[in-house]
Every structure is written in structure tokens, then in C-alpha cells.
Design a protein around this motif. Structure first.
Motif: not given
Length: 209
Positions: A9-10, A12, A15, A61, A63, A65, A74-76, A78
Motif C-alpha cells: 500500500v502507498s 501519500n 509505503d 490494484t 486506487t 483519491k 491518495a491511496i494505492l 495492490k
């Protein structure tokens, strides 16, 4: 079984990696991970967490925002094992799918165990089994769901405090349970898919063990 964490996860630009989706959600919704206090207009509700988890079961994945007063978030996320999880569900269907009272949806959770996998499934529970035949429209829905969960039983599935009930118009409910599939069986199943028809009788033998 795998030498890397399942989820990355990322948030902003920060990680985080973990095999546990609950840990990932805790990282996302921990206000200390943001440049300021957690925004008051974006509460860490259970519904929001479930939405992210559900989307992740449907896509490798995701995302998200959010434009907030404190600035953008902002969130990502995977799932590194997204495709393998689909193989696990398929293997569970081969292993247990001969039972007409048990279903496995495409987006149901797949969890890693030490030597295998845990797959969520749906098991039908009749209103009679849950002693819910004579309930009227004013019956408390939470208590009704608990009654169905308490009445759920199945030869292969296990039920615990994570189980949930899905009510509908029919006299009964689907209750979520959990099946265990060994990684050896998943790999065997995957090999069978390469031009070989799955052996249903063999699968039933594995499930009976």
C-alpha cells in the motif's frame, strides 16, 4: 509459500507491506500516517474499509483519491497474489463444489494460512433450522442474522465470529463459512487446468479426507 508480502500500500507516498489485509487497513486509517490529523469529513468507517476490501477482491490494484480540506489523500493498494487467489477459489470449487448447499463467489475473500489457504463460502441455512419461520417484518434484523449464523453447520465449512448472514425474500439465509485448501492441492488443480479435465471423484476424495 511466498517470499514476499501479499499486500502493498502507498498512502501519500508512504509505503507499507503486509500479508494481512486488516493490517493494511489499520495503516491506511491510522491518522499518524497522514501529514496532519485524520480528516473529520472522511471517517474511518467500517463501510469504507469494506468497500476498499471488496474492490481489492475484484481487481489486482485499486486506487482512491480524496480531496479534503487538509489536502489530497491518495491511496494505492495492490494484491500481489490476486491471480493466485483466483486459482485457490477454483480449486476450492473443484474440491467442495459437489455439495449443492455450498457456493463460492468470484469476489469472496481468500486468506493465507501457514500451509494452505482459507476460502470464504456461502452455506444455505433454512428458516426452520434457525427457528426463524414465524418472524414478521418488524423482527430485529441483527438478531435474525445472529440466529442464522448460530444455526449454520456444514461438513466441510467452519463458522466463527467473522461469519455473516445474507437475508433475502426466501425462507432462509446464506451464511458465510470458511473452507481450507492445501497449497499442494491448489498447485495440482492448476496443473490439471493445462489441458486436462478435473477429476470430480478424486476431488471428492480429497474433501472427505
Amino acid at each position: 509459500m511466498f517470499d514476499r508480502p501479499r499486500y502493498s500500500v502507498s498512502l501519500n507516498g508512504q509505503d507499507y507491506h503486509s500479508d494481512d489485509l486488516n493490517d493494511v487497513m489499520a495503516f491506511i486509517f491510522d491518522w499518524q500516517n497522514l501529514p496532519g490529523p485524520w480528516p473529520s469529513n472522511m471517517p474511518a468507517t467500517a463501510a469504507l474499509k469494506e468497500e476498499l476490501a471488496r474492490n481489492l477482491r475484484q481487481s489486482e490494484t485499486i486506487t482512491a483519491k480524496y480531496e479534503l480540506a487538509e489536502g489530497p489523500v491518495a491511496i494505492l493498494i495492490k494484491d500481489e497474489l490476486f491471480e493466485y487467489a483466483a486459482n485457490v477459489r477454483d480449486a476450492a470449487r473443484e474440491l467442495y463444489g459437489h455439495d449443492s448447499k455450498l457456493d463460492i463467489d468470484e469476489d469472496q475473500p481468500v486468506n493465507m494460512l501457514d500451509h494452505g489457504w482459507e476460502v470464504e463460502c456461502w452455506v444455505w441455512v433454512s428458516a426452520r433450522s434457525a427457528d426463524c419461520e414465524d418472524l414478521d417484518e418488524d423482527a430485529d434484523e441483527d438478531n435474525t442474522e445472529l440466529a442464522y449464523i448460530a444455526a449454520a453447520e456444514h461438513r466441510y465449512a467452519e463458522f466463527d465470529d467473522r461469519s455473516r448472514a445474507s437475508l433475502g425474500d426466501d425462507p432462509g439465509a446464506y451464511v458465510s463459512g470458511f473452507l481450507v485448501v492445501s497449497d499442494d492441492y491448489v498447485q495440482e488443480h492448476t496443473r490439471k487446468q493445462n489441458g486436462k479435465t478435473p477429476n470430480t471423484e478424486e476431488a471428492q476424495g480429497h474433501a472427505a479426507d
